[in-house]
Design a protein around this motif. Structure first.
Motif, mmCIF file in Angstrom:
data_model
loop_
_atom_site.group_PDB
_atom_site.id
_atom_site.type_symbol
_atom_site.label_atom_id
_atom_site.label_comp_id
_atom_site.label_asym_id
_atom_site.label_seq_id
_atom_site.Cartn_x
_atom_site.Cartn_y
_atom_site.Cartn_z
ATOM 1 N N ARG A 127 0.829 -1.201 0.000
ATOM 2 C CA ARG A 127 0.000 0.000 0.000
ATOM 3 C C ARG A 127 0.864 1.253 0.000
ATOM 4 O O ARG A 127 0.589 2.205 -0.725
ATOM 5 C CB ARG A 127 -0.923 0.008 1.219
ATOM 6 N N LEU A 128 1.905 1.251 0.801
ATOM 7 C CA LEU A 128 2.795 2.408 0.885
ATOM 8 C C LEU A 128 3.487 2.658 -0.456
ATOM 9 O O LEU A 128 3.587 3.797 -0.909
ATOM 10 C CB LEU A 128 3.825 2.188 1.990
ATOM 11 N N ALA A 129 3.938 1.598 -1.103
ATOM 12 C CA ALA A 129 4.600 1.742 -2.406
ATOM 13 C C ALA A 129 3.638 2.257 -3.472
ATOM 14 O O ALA A 129 4.002 3.105 -4.292
ATOM 15 C CB ALA A 129 5.194 0.408 -2.830
ATOM 16 N N SER A 130 2.415 1.775 -3.467
ATOM 17 C CA SER A 130 1.458 2.207 -4.482
ATOM 18 C C SER A 130 0.963 3.628 -4.232
ATOM 19 O O SER A 130 0.548 4.307 -5.155
ATOM 20 C CB SER A 130 0.281 1.240 -4.556
ATOM 21 N N GLN A 131 1.014 4.082 -2.986
ATOM 22 C CA GLN A 131 0.611 5.451 -2.679
ATOM 23 C C GLN A 131 1.772 6.425 -2.826
ATOM 24 O O GLN A 131 1.564 7.627 -2.888
ATOM 25 C CB GLN A 131 0.041 5.524 -1.264
ATOM 26 N N GLY A 132 2.980 5.927 -2.877
ATOM 27 C CA GLY A 132 4.148 6.790 -2.943
ATOM 28 C C GLY A 132 4.293 7.554 -4.241
ATOM 29 O O GLY A 132 5.004 8.559 -4.294
ATOM 30 N N TRP A 133 3.618 7.137 -5.295
ATOM 31 C CA TRP A 133 3.738 7.834 -6.568
ATOM 32 C C TRP A 133 3.302 9.284 -6.456
ATOM 33 O O TRP A 133 3.876 10.162 -7.089
ATOM 34 C CB TRP A 133 2.928 7.141 -7.659
ATOM 35 N N ALA A 134 2.309 9.560 -5.648
ATOM 36 C CA ALA A 134 1.802 10.939 -5.531
ATOM 37 C C ALA A 134 2.859 11.847 -4.923
ATOM 38 O O ALA A 134 3.063 12.972 -5.390
ATOM 39 C CB ALA A 134 0.532 10.954 -4.685
ATOM 40 N N VAL A 135 3.549 11.374 -3.912
ATOM 41 C CA VAL A 135 4.582 12.177 -3.271
ATOM 42 C C VAL A 135 5.713 12.450 -4.259
ATOM 43 O O VAL A 135 6.224 13.569 -4.350
ATOM 44 C CB VAL A 135 5.123 11.460 -2.018
ATOM 45 N N VAL A 136 6.100 11.451 -5.018
ATOM 46 C CA VAL A 136 7.193 11.607 -5.982
ATOM 47 C C VAL A 136 6.813 12.601 -7.069
ATOM 48 O O VAL A 136 7.589 13.503 -7.403
ATOM 49 C CB VAL A 136 7.577 10.238 -6.588
ATOM 50 N N VAL A 137 5.618 12.477 -7.606
ATOM 51 C CA VAL A 137 5.185 13.377 -8.677
ATOM 52 C C VAL A 137 5.127 14.820 -8.185
ATOM 53 O O VAL A 137 5.624 15.739 -8.847
ATOM 54 C CB VAL A 137 3.812 12.929 -9.242
ATOM 55 N N VAL A 138 4.534 15.043 -7.036
ATOM 56 C CA VAL A 138 4.429 16.403 -6.506
ATOM 57 C C VAL A 138 5.812 16.963 -6.181
ATOM 58 O O VAL A 138 6.100 18.133 -6.455
ATOM 59 C CB VAL A 138 3.501 16.434 -5.273
ATOM 60 N N ALA A 139 6.694 16.162 -5.619
ATOM 61 C CA ALA A 139 8.045 16.625 -5.303
ATOM 62 C C ALA A 139 8.813 16.991 -6.570
ATOM 63 O O ALA A 139 9.515 18.010 -6.604
ATOM 64 C CB ALA A 139 8.785 15.568 -4.501
ATOM 65 N N VAL A 140 8.695 16.196 -7.612
ATOM 66 C CA VAL A 140 9.377 16.494 -8.876
ATOM 67 C C VAL A 140 8.825 17.778 -9.494
ATOM 68 O O VAL A 140 9.595 18.641 -9.935
ATOM 69 C CB VAL A 140 9.256 15.312 -9.865
ATOM 70 N N LEU A 141 7.531 17.929 -9.500
ATOM 71 C CA LEU A 141 6.933 19.154 -10.043
ATOM 72 C C LEU A 141 7.337 20.379 -9.240
ATOM 73 O O LEU A 141 7.614 21.446 -9.800
ATOM 74 C CB LEU A 141 5.415 19.019 -10.103
ATOM 75 N N ALA A 142 7.391 20.236 -7.926
ATOM 76 C CA ALA A 142 7.824 21.356 -7.073
ATOM 77 C C ALA A 142 9.286 21.693 -7.350
ATOM 78 O O ALA A 142 9.663 22.870 -7.391
ATOM 79 C CB ALA A 142 7.616 21.009 -5.605
ATOM 80 N N GLY A 143 10.118 20.669 -7.533
ATOM 81 C CA GLY A 143 11.527 20.902 -7.852
ATOM 82 C C GLY A 143 11.707 21.611 -9.174
ATOM 83 O O GLY A 143 12.508 22.538 -9.301
ATOM 84 N N ILE A 144 10.949 21.191 -10.189
ATOM 85 C CA ILE A 144 11.013 21.849 -11.496
ATOM 86 C C ILE A 144 10.565 23.296 -11.387
ATOM 87 O O ILE A 144 11.177 24.203 -11.963
ATOM 88 C CB ILE A 144 10.154 21.066 -12.523
ATOM 89 N N HIS A 145 9.517 23.523 -10.638
ATOM 90 C CA HIS A 145 9.012 24.886 -10.455
ATOM 91 C C HIS A 145 10.027 25.747 -9.713
ATOM 92 O O HIS A 145 10.219 26.920 -10.029
ATOM 93 C CB HIS A 145 7.673 24.865 -9.702
ATOM 94 N N PHE A 146 10.699 25.166 -8.727
ATOM 95 C CA PHE A 146 11.683 25.905 -7.933
ATOM 96 C C PHE A 146 12.905 26.276 -8.773
ATOM 97 O O PHE A 146 13.425 27.382 -8.684
ATOM 98 C CB PHE A 146 12.117 25.074 -6.725
#
Length: 79
Positions: A58-77
């Motif tokens: 469950r944790l692995a399948s839910q982790g995609w959201a954190v990764v996507v948001v973190a990558v988008l935030a990094g690109i924006h930063f």
């Protein structure tokens, strides 16, 4: 199950309401970040039928959201 639909609907409406109220971009970014996490948890648990799966799966399948948001935030930063 009806409560899950209501929560997902509220998560979808919240950013639009925040924009109409006049929320600044920083608050809106954090709101969307939290809502993406909530939606990921609900979608994985209720619609992918992983309520009874082992915690690690469950944790692995839910982790995609954190990764996507973190990558988008990094690109924006950086940009």
């Amino acid at each position: 199950m009806f409560a899950v639909y209501i929560i997902l609907m509220l998560c979808t409406m919240a950013p639009v309401i925040a924009i109409q109220v006049g929320a600044d971009i920083t608050g809106l970014i954090w709101l969307v970040f939290v809502l993406v996490l909530v939606k990921a948890l609900l979608l994985v648990d209720h619609f992918m039928e992983m309520k009874h799966a082992p915690f690690g799966w469950r944790l692995a399948s839910q982790g995609w959201a954190v990764v996507v948001v973190a990558v988008l935030a990094g690109i924006h930063f950086v940009a």
